[in-house]
Motif scaffolding. Structure first.
Motif, PDB file in Angstrom:
ATOM      1  N   GLY A 187       0.808  -1.011  -0.134  1.00 43.41           N
ATOM      2  CA  GLY A 187       0.052  -0.116   0.018  1.00 43.41           C
ATOM      3  C   GLY A 187       0.864   1.268  -0.114  1.00 43.41           C
ATOM      4  N   ALA A 188       0.103   2.343  -0.369  1.00 42.39           N
ATOM      5  CA  ALA A 188       0.710   3.661  -0.374  1.00 42.39           C
ATOM      6  C   ALA A 188       1.331   4.189   1.071  1.00 42.39           C
ATOM      7  CB  ALA A 188      -0.085   4.682  -0.934  1.00 42.39           C
ATOM      8  N   LEU A 189       0.741   4.085   2.085  1.00 44.88           N
ATOM      9  CA  LEU A 189       0.859   4.705   3.339  1.00 44.88           C
ATOM     10  C   LEU A 189       2.120   4.171   3.911  1.00 44.88           C
ATOM     11  CD1 LEU A 189       0.065   5.915   5.860  1.00 44.88           C
ATOM     12  CD2 LEU A 189      -1.216   3.900   6.765  1.00 44.88           C
ATOM     13  N   LEU A 190       2.485   3.078   4.030  1.00 44.18           N
ATOM     14  CA  LEU A 190       3.863   2.629   4.921  1.00 44.18           C
ATOM     15  C   LEU A 190       4.960   2.972   3.817  1.00 44.18           C
ATOM     16  CD1 LEU A 190       1.956   1.181   6.653  1.00 44.18           C
ATOM     17  CD2 LEU A 190       3.598  -0.774   6.924  1.00 44.18           C
ATOM     18  N   ASP A 191       4.845   2.984   2.485  1.00 39.33           N
ATOM     19  CA  ASP A 191       5.861   3.144   1.792  1.00 39.33           C
ATOM     20  C   ASP A 191       6.050   4.429   1.387  1.00 39.33           C
ATOM     21  OD1 ASP A 191       7.231   2.726  -1.411  1.00 39.33           O
ATOM     22  OD2 ASP A 191       7.811   1.189  -0.080  1.00 39.33           O
ATOM     23  N   VAL A 192       5.050   5.377   0.993  1.00 36.99           N
ATOM     24  CA  VAL A 192       5.347   6.615   0.729  1.00 36.99           C
ATOM     25  C   VAL A 192       4.500   7.727   1.656  1.00 36.99           C
ATOM     26  CG1 VAL A 192       6.000   6.330  -1.814  1.00 36.99           C
ATOM     27  CG2 VAL A 192       3.563   6.721  -1.099  1.00 36.99           C
ATOM     28  N   GLY A 193       3.689   7.268   2.183  1.00 35.67           N
ATOM     29  CA  GLY A 193       2.678   8.231   3.064  1.00 35.67           C
ATOM     30  C   GLY A 193       3.449   8.471   4.366  1.00 35.67           C
ATOM     31  N   VAL A 194       4.406   7.600   4.629  1.00 37.13           N
ATOM     32  CA  VAL A 194       5.171   7.994   5.900  1.00 37.13           C
ATOM     33  C   VAL A 194       6.186   9.207   5.882  1.00 37.13           C
ATOM     34  CG1 VAL A 194       6.970   6.467   5.224  1.00 37.13           C
ATOM     35  CG2 VAL A 194       6.595   6.733   7.503  1.00 37.13           C
ATOM     36  N   TYR A 195       6.394   9.552   4.839  1.00 40.40           N
ATOM     37  CA  TYR A 195       7.294  10.538   4.387  1.00 40.40           C
ATOM     38  C   TYR A 195       6.538  11.958   4.803  1.00 40.40           C
ATOM     39  CZ  TYR A 195      11.081   8.175   2.569  1.00 40.40           C
ATOM     40  OH  TYR A 195      12.258   7.305   2.504  1.00 40.40           O
ATOM     41  N   PRO A 196       5.112  12.160   4.380  1.00 45.66           N
ATOM     42  CA  PRO A 196       4.493  13.524   4.476  1.00 45.66           C
ATOM     43  C   PRO A 196       4.205  13.407   6.099  1.00 45.66           C
ATOM     44  CG  PRO A 196       3.504  12.259   2.713  1.00 45.66           C
ATOM     45  CD  PRO A 196       4.574  11.526   3.032  1.00 45.66           C
ATOM     46  N   ILE A 197       3.751  12.150   6.627  1.00 49.79           N
ATOM     47  CA  ILE A 197       3.636  12.389   8.176  1.00 49.79           C
ATOM     48  C   ILE A 197       4.583  12.491   8.776  1.00 49.79           C
ATOM     49  CG2 ILE A 197       3.087  10.711  10.171  1.00 49.79           C
ATOM     50  CD1 ILE A 197       1.326   8.976   8.185  1.00 49.79           C
ATOM     51  N   ASN A 198       5.907  12.293   8.507  1.00 50.33           N
ATOM     52  CA  ASN A 198       7.327  12.468   9.108  1.00 50.33           C
ATOM     53  C   ASN A 198       7.498  14.158   8.906  1.00 50.33           C
ATOM     54  OD1 ASN A 198       9.094  10.608  10.772  1.00 50.33           O
ATOM     55  ND2 ASN A 198       7.917   9.442   9.306  1.00 50.33           N
ATOM     56  N   PHE A 199       7.100  14.704   7.623  1.00 53.27           N
ATOM     57  CA  PHE A 199       7.249  16.012   7.402  1.00 53.27           C
ATOM     58  C   PHE A 199       6.684  16.887   8.489  1.00 53.27           C
ATOM     59  CE2 PHE A 199       6.127  20.008   5.203  1.00 53.27           C
ATOM     60  CZ  PHE A 199       7.490  20.275   4.863  1.00 53.27           C
ATOM     61  N   LEU A 218      -9.262   1.701  -1.753  1.00 54.71           N
ATOM     62  CA  LEU A 218      -8.188   0.492  -1.475  1.00 54.71           C
ATOM     63  C   LEU A 218      -8.594  -0.298  -3.074  1.00 54.71           C
ATOM     64  CD1 LEU A 218      -9.963  -0.844   2.126  1.00 54.71           C
ATOM     65  CD2 LEU A 218      -7.952   0.241   1.609  1.00 54.71           C
ATOM     66  N   THR A 219      -7.229  -1.028  -3.214  1.00 55.18           N
ATOM     67  CA  THR A 219      -7.174  -2.205  -4.255  1.00 55.18           C
ATOM     68  C   THR A 219      -8.123  -3.232  -4.131  1.00 55.18           C
ATOM     69  OG1 THR A 219      -5.572  -3.364  -3.543  1.00 55.18           O
ATOM     70  CG2 THR A 219      -4.704  -1.380  -4.423  1.00 55.18           C
ATOM     71  N   ASP A 220      -8.013  -4.082  -5.072  1.00 51.33           N
ATOM     72  CA  ASP A 220      -9.009  -5.149  -5.210  1.00 51.33           C
ATOM     73  C   ASP A 220      -8.480  -6.308  -4.111  1.00 51.33           C
ATOM     74  OD1 ASP A 220      -6.896  -5.809  -6.678  1.00 51.33           O
ATOM     75  OD2 ASP A 220      -8.160  -6.497  -8.206  1.00 51.33           O
ATOM     76  N   ARG A 221      -7.231  -5.932  -3.618  1.00 51.50           N
ATOM     77  CA  ARG A 221      -6.559  -6.985  -2.787  1.00 51.50           C
ATOM     78  C   ARG A 221      -6.532  -6.396  -1.221  1.00 51.50           C
ATOM     79  NH1 ARG A 221      -0.987  -9.279  -5.065  1.00 51.50           N
ATOM     80  NH2 ARG A 221      -1.335 -10.565  -3.105  1.00 51.50           N
ATOM     81  N   GLY A 222      -7.054  -5.136  -1.121  1.00 45.35           N
ATOM     82  CA  GLY A 222      -7.319  -4.649  -0.049  1.00 45.35           C
ATOM     83  C   GLY A 222      -6.127  -3.563   0.771  1.00 45.35           C
ATOM     84  N   VAL A 223      -5.367  -3.405  -0.181  1.00 49.47           N
ATOM     85  CA  VAL A 223      -4.185  -2.456   0.214  1.00 49.47           C
ATOM     86  C   VAL A 223      -4.764  -0.960  -0.316  1.00 49.47           C
ATOM     87  CG1 VAL A 223      -2.457  -4.086   0.520  1.00 49.47           C
ATOM     88  CG2 VAL A 223      -2.516  -2.775  -1.473  1.00 49.47           C
ATOM     89  N   ASP A 224      -4.124   0.215   0.628  1.00 48.20           N
ATOM     90  CA  ASP A 224      -4.652   1.427   0.381  1.00 48.20           C
ATOM     91  C   ASP A 224      -3.685   1.774  -0.988  1.00 48.20           C
ATOM     92  OD1 ASP A 224      -2.024   3.130   1.690  1.00 48.20           O
ATOM     93  OD2 ASP A 224      -2.297   1.398   2.426  1.00 48.20           O
ATOM     94  N   GLU A 225      -4.639   2.403  -1.912  1.00 50.25           N
ATOM     95  CA  GLU A 225      -3.829   2.784  -3.415  1.00 50.25           C
ATOM     96  C   GLU A 225      -3.454   4.504  -3.332  1.00 50.25           C
ATOM     97  OE1 GLU A 225      -4.919   1.135  -7.385  1.00 50.25           O
ATOM     98  OE2 GLU A 225      -6.347   2.824  -7.043  1.00 50.25           O
ATOM     99  N   GLN A 226      -4.313   4.928  -2.651  1.00 56.25           N
ATOM    100  CA  GLN A 226      -4.180   6.374  -2.488  1.00 56.25           C
ATOM    101  C   GLN A 226      -4.902   6.894  -1.422  1.00 56.25           C
ATOM    102  OE1 GLN A 226      -4.582   8.397  -6.197  1.00 56.25           O
ATOM    103  NE2 GLN A 226      -6.524   7.527  -6.813  1.00 56.25           N
ATOM    104  N   PHE A 227      -4.278   7.951  -0.604  1.00 56.19           N
ATOM    105  CA  PHE A 227      -5.197   8.596   0.446  1.00 56.19           C
ATOM    106  C   PHE A 227      -5.054   9.885   0.651  1.00 56.19           C
ATOM    107  CE2 PHE A 227      -1.090   7.611   2.450  1.00 56.19           C
ATOM    108  CZ  PHE A 227      -0.925   8.786   3.417  1.00 56.19           C
TER     109      PHE A 227
END
Length: 343
Positions: A187-199, A218-227
Protein backbone atom coordinates in the motif's frame (compact mmCIF):
# COMPACT_ATOMS: atom_id res chain seq x y z
CA UNK A 1 34.25 -1.48 16.47
CA UNK A 2 34.46 -5.24 16.81
CA UNK A 3 37.16 -6.57 19.06
CA UNK A 4 39.83 -7.95 16.79
CA UNK A 5 42.83 -9.69 18.36
CA UNK A 6 42.09 -8.00 21.67
CA UNK A 7 42.05 -4.47 20.24
CA UNK A 8 39.07 -2.11 19.98
CA UNK A 9 38.49 -0.44 16.64
CA UNK A 10 36.60 2.82 16.13
CA UNK A 11 35.37 1.70 12.72
CA UNK A 12 31.89 0.21 12.43
CA UNK A 13 31.52 -2.82 10.16
CA UNK A 14 28.27 -2.46 8.20
CA UNK A 15 26.30 -5.30 6.63
CA UNK A 16 23.20 -5.14 4.45
CA UNK A 17 20.40 -7.66 4.82
CA UNK A 18 18.68 -7.90 1.44
CA UNK A 19 19.77 -7.12 -2.12
CA UNK A 20 16.85 -5.16 -3.56
CA UNK A 21 16.68 -1.62 -4.95
CA UNK A 22 16.93 0.18 -1.63
CA UNK A 23 19.81 -2.07 -0.56
CA UNK A 24 21.68 -1.00 -3.68
CA UNK A 25 21.08 2.64 -2.82
CA UNK A 26 22.60 2.05 0.60
CA UNK A 27 25.50 0.11 -0.91
CA UNK A 28 26.22 3.01 -3.24
CA UNK A 29 26.17 5.30 -0.21
CA UNK A 30 28.53 3.13 1.83
CA UNK A 31 30.95 2.87 -1.08
CA UNK A 32 30.93 6.66 -1.39
CA UNK A 33 31.47 7.04 2.33
CA UNK A 34 34.43 4.68 2.24
CA UNK A 35 36.06 6.99 -0.31
CA UNK A 36 35.26 10.18 1.58
CA UNK A 37 37.72 11.50 4.15
CA UNK A 38 34.84 12.58 6.41
CA UNK A 39 33.58 9.03 6.83
CA UNK A 40 36.28 6.57 5.77
CA UNK A 41 37.54 6.00 9.32
CA UNK A 42 34.03 5.66 10.74
CA UNK A 43 32.39 2.98 8.62
CA UNK A 44 33.59 -0.07 6.70
CA UNK A 45 31.70 -1.94 3.99
CA UNK A 46 31.72 -5.45 5.34
CA UNK A 47 29.02 -7.87 4.15
CA UNK A 48 25.79 -8.43 2.29
CA UNK A 49 23.35 -11.31 2.56
CA UNK A 50 20.41 -12.67 0.60
CA UNK A 51 17.86 -15.10 1.92
CA UNK A 52 18.90 -18.04 -0.27
CA UNK A 53 21.08 -17.00 -3.21
CA UNK A 54 24.81 -16.83 -2.54
CA UNK A 55 25.62 -16.11 -6.20
CA UNK A 56 23.38 -13.04 -6.13
CA UNK A 57 24.96 -11.90 -2.88
CA UNK A 58 28.45 -12.35 -4.31
CA UNK A 59 27.54 -10.39 -7.44
CA UNK A 60 26.18 -7.58 -5.26
CA UNK A 61 29.26 -7.64 -3.02
CA UNK A 62 31.64 -7.51 -5.97
CA UNK A 63 29.77 -4.63 -7.57
CA UNK A 64 29.94 -2.40 -4.51
CA UNK A 65 33.13 -3.60 -2.82
CA UNK A 66 31.91 -5.70 0.11
CA UNK A 67 34.52 -8.32 1.10
CA UNK A 68 31.93 -10.80 2.41
CA UNK A 69 28.79 -12.25 0.82
CA UNK A 70 26.36 -14.68 2.42
CA UNK A 71 23.70 -16.81 0.81
CA UNK A 72 21.59 -16.89 3.97
CA UNK A 73 20.74 -14.44 6.70
CA UNK A 74 21.69 -16.98 9.35
CA UNK A 75 25.22 -17.29 7.97
CA UNK A 76 25.65 -13.53 8.02
CA UNK A 77 24.38 -13.23 11.58
CA UNK A 78 26.88 -15.85 12.70
CA UNK A 79 29.75 -13.55 11.69
CA UNK A 80 31.08 -11.96 14.89
CA UNK A 81 32.76 -9.08 13.03
CA UNK A 82 29.50 -7.38 12.00
CA UNK A 83 28.60 -4.33 14.10
CA UNK A 84 25.61 -2.85 12.29
CA UNK A 85 23.01 -4.48 10.02
CA UNK A 86 20.95 -2.34 7.67
CA UNK A 87 17.63 -4.13 7.07
CA UNK A 88 16.43 -3.48 3.52
CA UNK A 89 13.50 -5.85 3.11
CA UNK A 90 9.69 -5.33 2.91
CA UNK A 91 7.92 -3.86 5.96
CA UNK A 92 6.25 -7.10 7.02
CA UNK A 93 9.63 -8.78 7.52
CA UNK A 94 11.32 -6.06 9.55
CA UNK A 95 10.21 -7.09 13.02
CA UNK A 96 11.36 -10.70 12.91
CA UNK A 97 14.59 -9.80 11.11
CA UNK A 98 15.47 -6.97 13.48
CA UNK A 99 14.88 -9.23 16.45
CA UNK A 100 16.99 -12.01 14.91
CA UNK A 101 19.83 -9.54 14.33
CA UNK A 102 19.77 -8.22 17.89
CA UNK A 103 19.53 -11.71 19.36
CA UNK A 104 22.71 -12.44 17.37
CA UNK A 105 24.39 -9.39 18.93
CA UNK A 106 24.03 -7.03 15.97
CA UNK A 107 22.93 -3.41 16.11
CA UNK A 108 20.24 -2.57 13.57
CA UNK A 109 19.27 0.26 11.24
CA UNK A 110 15.78 -0.70 10.08
CA UNK A 111 14.43 0.74 6.84
CA UNK A 112 11.14 2.60 7.01
CA UNK A 113 8.47 1.87 7.70
CA UNK A 114 10.02 0.51 10.87
CA UNK A 115 7.52 -2.34 11.07
CA UNK A 116 4.03 -3.06 9.78
CA UNK A 117 2.26 -1.79 12.91
CA UNK A 118 2.85 -0.40 16.38
CA UNK A 119 2.49 -3.78 18.05
CA UNK A 120 5.38 -5.18 16.01
CA UNK A 121 7.42 -2.03 16.67
CA UNK A 122 6.96 -2.38 20.40
CA UNK A 123 8.08 -5.99 20.26
CA UNK A 124 11.27 -4.98 18.42
CA UNK A 125 12.02 -2.15 20.83
CA UNK A 126 11.46 -4.43 23.81
CA UNK A 127 14.25 -6.66 22.48
CA UNK A 128 16.43 -3.60 21.87
CA UNK A 129 16.00 -2.61 25.50
CA UNK A 130 16.73 -6.13 26.72
CA UNK A 131 19.88 -6.48 24.62
CA UNK A 132 21.14 -2.92 25.05
CA UNK A 133 21.88 -2.72 21.32
CA UNK A 134 21.23 0.18 18.95
CA UNK A 135 17.92 -0.09 17.15
CA UNK A 136 16.92 2.85 14.99
CA UNK A 137 14.67 3.61 12.05
CA UNK A 138 16.21 4.42 8.68
CA UNK A 139 13.92 7.22 7.57
CA UNK A 140 16.58 9.35 5.96
CA UNK A 141 14.80 12.73 6.08
CA UNK A 142 14.97 12.61 9.87
CA UNK A 143 18.77 12.71 9.75
CA UNK A 144 19.30 15.23 6.93
CA UNK A 145 20.60 18.78 7.50
CA UNK A 146 17.51 20.05 5.66
CA UNK A 147 15.44 19.21 8.73
CA UNK A 148 17.12 21.94 10.79
CA UNK A 149 17.08 24.34 7.83
CA UNK A 150 13.28 24.04 7.67
CA UNK A 151 12.97 24.59 11.42
CA UNK A 152 15.26 27.63 11.20
CA UNK A 153 13.19 29.09 8.34
CA UNK A 154 10.01 28.74 10.41
CA UNK A 155 11.68 30.15 13.54
CA UNK A 156 13.02 33.17 11.61
CA UNK A 157 9.51 34.61 11.51
CA UNK A 158 9.66 35.18 7.76
CA UNK A 159 6.29 33.52 7.20
CA UNK A 160 4.76 34.68 10.48
CA UNK A 161 2.81 32.22 12.59
CA UNK A 162 2.30 28.87 10.81
CA UNK A 163 -1.36 28.01 10.26
CA UNK A 164 -1.53 25.40 7.52
CA UNK A 165 0.66 22.66 6.07
CA UNK A 166 0.35 20.59 2.93
CA UNK A 167 2.64 17.67 2.06
CA UNK A 168 2.56 15.19 -0.80
CA UNK A 169 4.55 12.18 -1.87
CA UNK A 170 3.29 10.01 -4.70
CA UNK A 171 4.95 7.67 -7.17
CA UNK A 172 3.39 5.24 -9.69
CA UNK A 173 4.87 2.11 -8.13
CA UNK A 174 1.90 -0.25 -8.06
CA UNK A 175 3.62 -2.52 -10.61
CA UNK A 176 5.98 -3.69 -7.86
CA UNK A 177 4.66 -6.94 -6.42
CA UNK A 178 5.31 -6.06 -2.77
CA UNK A 179 3.39 -2.79 -3.10
CA UNK A 180 0.10 -4.55 -3.76
CA UNK A 181 0.65 -7.58 -1.55
CA UNK A 182 -1.28 -7.46 1.75
CA UNK A 183 1.01 -10.14 3.22
CA UNK A 184 3.96 -7.76 2.70
CA UNK A 185 2.09 -4.82 4.27
CA UNK A 186 1.70 -3.27 0.85
CA UNK A 187 0.00 0.00 0.00
CA UNK A 188 0.91 3.65 -0.35
CA UNK A 189 0.81 4.51 3.37
CA UNK A 190 3.79 2.58 4.73
CA UNK A 191 5.94 3.10 1.66
CA UNK A 192 5.39 6.74 0.65
CA UNK A 193 2.75 8.15 3.00
CA UNK A 194 5.12 7.82 5.93
CA UNK A 195 7.15 10.74 4.52
CA UNK A 196 4.45 13.45 4.65
CA UNK A 197 3.53 12.27 8.13
CA UNK A 198 7.14 12.64 9.23
CA UNK A 199 7.38 15.99 7.44
CA UNK A 200 4.63 17.36 9.69
CA UNK A 201 6.10 15.73 12.79
CA UNK A 202 9.52 17.26 12.10
CA UNK A 203 8.18 20.73 11.27
CA UNK A 204 6.18 20.83 14.52
CA UNK A 205 8.01 18.50 16.91
CA UNK A 206 6.14 19.64 20.01
CA UNK A 207 2.64 19.46 18.51
CA UNK A 208 0.27 16.54 18.85
CA UNK A 209 -2.71 15.48 16.78
CA UNK A 210 -6.09 16.33 18.26
CA UNK A 211 -8.35 15.18 15.44
CA UNK A 212 -7.99 13.37 12.11
CA UNK A 213 -10.20 13.04 9.03
CA UNK A 214 -9.02 10.76 6.24
CA UNK A 215 -10.15 8.68 3.30
CA UNK A 216 -8.57 6.28 0.86
CA UNK A 217 -9.21 3.98 -2.07
CA UNK A 218 -8.36 0.32 -1.59
CA UNK A 219 -7.17 -2.04 -4.29
CA UNK A 220 -9.05 -5.24 -5.06
CA UNK A 221 -6.56 -6.95 -2.72
CA UNK A 222 -7.39 -4.61 0.13
CA UNK A 223 -4.34 -2.35 0.40
CA UNK A 224 -4.50 1.45 0.23
CA UNK A 225 -3.89 2.72 -3.29
CA UNK A 226 -4.07 6.42 -2.53
CA UNK A 227 -5.23 8.48 0.42
CA UNK A 228 -5.62 11.91 1.91
CA UNK A 229 -5.75 12.97 5.54
CA UNK A 230 -6.09 16.18 7.51
CA UNK A 231 -4.68 16.44 11.02
CA UNK A 232 -5.67 19.22 13.41
CA UNK A 233 -2.72 19.85 15.69
CA UNK A 234 -2.86 21.21 19.21
CA UNK A 235 -0.77 24.23 18.17
CA UNK A 236 -3.56 25.50 15.90
CA UNK A 237 -2.08 24.19 12.66
CA UNK A 238 -4.13 22.14 10.21
CA UNK A 239 -1.99 19.72 8.20
CA UNK A 240 -3.21 18.00 5.04
CA UNK A 241 -1.26 15.18 3.42
CA UNK A 242 -1.81 12.88 0.48
CA UNK A 243 0.02 9.98 -1.11
CA UNK A 244 -0.54 7.61 -3.98
CA UNK A 245 1.13 4.63 -5.55
CA UNK A 246 -0.63 5.17 -8.90
CA UNK A 247 0.21 8.80 -9.71
CA UNK A 248 3.12 11.21 -10.01
CA UNK A 249 2.99 13.76 -7.20
CA UNK A 250 4.46 17.20 -6.63
CA UNK A 251 6.54 15.90 -3.68
CA UNK A 252 6.19 19.35 -2.15
CA UNK A 253 5.87 20.38 1.45
CA UNK A 254 4.20 23.77 1.94
CA UNK A 255 4.09 25.55 5.29
CA UNK A 256 1.75 28.55 5.26
CA UNK A 257 1.80 31.33 7.82
CA UNK A 258 -0.07 34.58 8.34
CA UNK A 259 2.74 36.56 6.71
CA UNK A 260 4.01 34.22 3.98
CA UNK A 261 4.80 30.62 3.17
CA UNK A 262 7.67 28.31 2.35
CA UNK A 263 7.90 25.47 -0.14
CA UNK A 264 10.18 22.50 0.36
CA UNK A 265 10.96 20.90 -2.97
CA UNK A 266 10.85 17.10 -2.64
CA UNK A 267 10.06 16.15 0.95
CA UNK A 268 11.54 12.71 0.20
CA UNK A 269 15.00 14.24 -0.31
CA UNK A 270 14.80 18.04 0.04
CA UNK A 271 16.49 19.96 -2.77
CA UNK A 272 15.87 23.53 -1.60
CA UNK A 273 13.53 25.69 0.47
CA UNK A 274 11.86 28.69 -1.18
CA UNK A 275 10.48 31.37 1.15
CA UNK A 276 7.72 33.74 -0.04
CA UNK A 277 6.18 36.81 1.54
CA UNK A 278 2.45 37.58 1.75
CA UNK A 279 2.54 39.10 -1.74
CA UNK A 280 3.92 35.82 -3.17
CA UNK A 281 7.35 37.33 -3.81
CA UNK A 282 10.21 34.91 -3.25
CA UNK A 283 12.35 36.51 -0.59
CA UNK A 284 14.83 33.72 0.13
CA UNK A 285 16.19 30.51 -1.36
CA UNK A 286 17.78 28.11 1.12
CA UNK A 287 20.00 25.49 -0.48
CA UNK A 288 20.77 22.17 1.16
CA UNK A 289 24.35 20.87 1.46
CA UNK A 290 25.78 18.62 -1.21
CA UNK A 291 25.59 14.96 -0.26
CA UNK A 292 26.64 11.51 -1.43
CA UNK A 293 23.07 10.22 -1.67
CA UNK A 294 21.46 11.49 1.53
CA UNK A 295 21.64 8.09 3.21
CA UNK A 296 25.00 8.87 4.75
CA UNK A 297 23.53 10.94 7.58
CA UNK A 298 21.60 8.03 9.10
CA UNK A 299 24.66 5.78 8.85
CA UNK A 300 26.82 8.38 10.60
CA UNK A 301 24.27 8.83 13.38
CA UNK A 302 23.93 5.08 13.87
CA UNK A 303 27.70 4.58 13.91
CA UNK A 304 28.23 7.32 16.49
CA UNK A 305 25.42 5.90 18.65
CA UNK A 306 27.07 2.46 18.56
CA UNK A 307 30.48 3.83 19.46
CA UNK A 308 28.96 5.85 22.30
CA UNK A 309 26.94 2.91 23.60
CA UNK A 310 23.54 4.47 22.89
CA UNK A 311 20.45 2.38 22.12
CA UNK A 312 18.73 4.96 19.94
CA UNK A 313 19.51 7.93 17.72
CA UNK A 314 18.39 11.42 18.77
CA UNK A 315 16.98 12.13 15.31
CA UNK A 316 14.26 9.48 15.74
CA UNK A 317 14.02 8.22 19.32
CA UNK A 318 12.03 5.09 20.03
CA UNK A 319 9.07 7.06 21.37
CA UNK A 320 8.81 8.90 18.05
CA UNK A 321 9.03 5.72 15.99
CA UNK A 322 6.15 4.32 18.04
CA UNK A 323 4.13 7.52 17.64
CA UNK A 324 4.45 7.50 13.85
CA UNK A 325 3.48 3.83 13.73
CA UNK A 326 0.48 4.64 15.95
CA UNK A 327 -0.63 7.39 13.55
CA UNK A 328 -0.44 5.02 10.59
CA UNK A 329 -2.31 2.33 12.50
CA UNK A 330 -5.08 4.84 13.25
CA UNK A 331 -5.39 5.76 9.57
CA UNK A 332 -5.66 2.13 8.53
CA UNK A 333 -8.27 1.60 11.22
CA UNK A 334 -10.35 4.41 9.71
CA UNK A 335 -10.06 2.75 6.30
CA UNK A 336 -10.71 -0.78 7.49
CA UNK A 337 -7.33 -1.89 6.13
CA UNK A 338 -6.08 -4.99 7.92
CA UNK A 339 -3.09 -7.09 6.90
CA UNK A 340 -3.56 -10.89 6.89
CA UNK A 341 -1.06 -11.41 9.72
CA UNK A 342 -3.02 -8.98 11.93
CA UNK A 343 -6.20 -11.05 11.87
Amino acid sequence: MSERNGTHSGTVNVAILGCGRIARHMAQTLRGMSQDDRYADLIHLYAVATRSDEARAREFADQYGFPHAYGSYADMLADPEIDLVYIATPHALHADQAIACMMAGKNVLVEKSFTANERQAQRVLDVARETGLLCTEAIWTRYMPSRQLILDAIASGAIGTPRQVYANLSYPVSAKARMVDPAMAGGALLDVGVYPINFIAMAFPDARIQRTISSCTLTDRGVDEQFSATFWLDNGVSATIDSSMVSVGSRQGVIQGDNGYLIVENINNPERIDVFDKDHRRINVIDVPEQITGYEYQVVSAAHAILEGCGECPEIPHTETLRIMRIMDSLREQWGEVYPFER
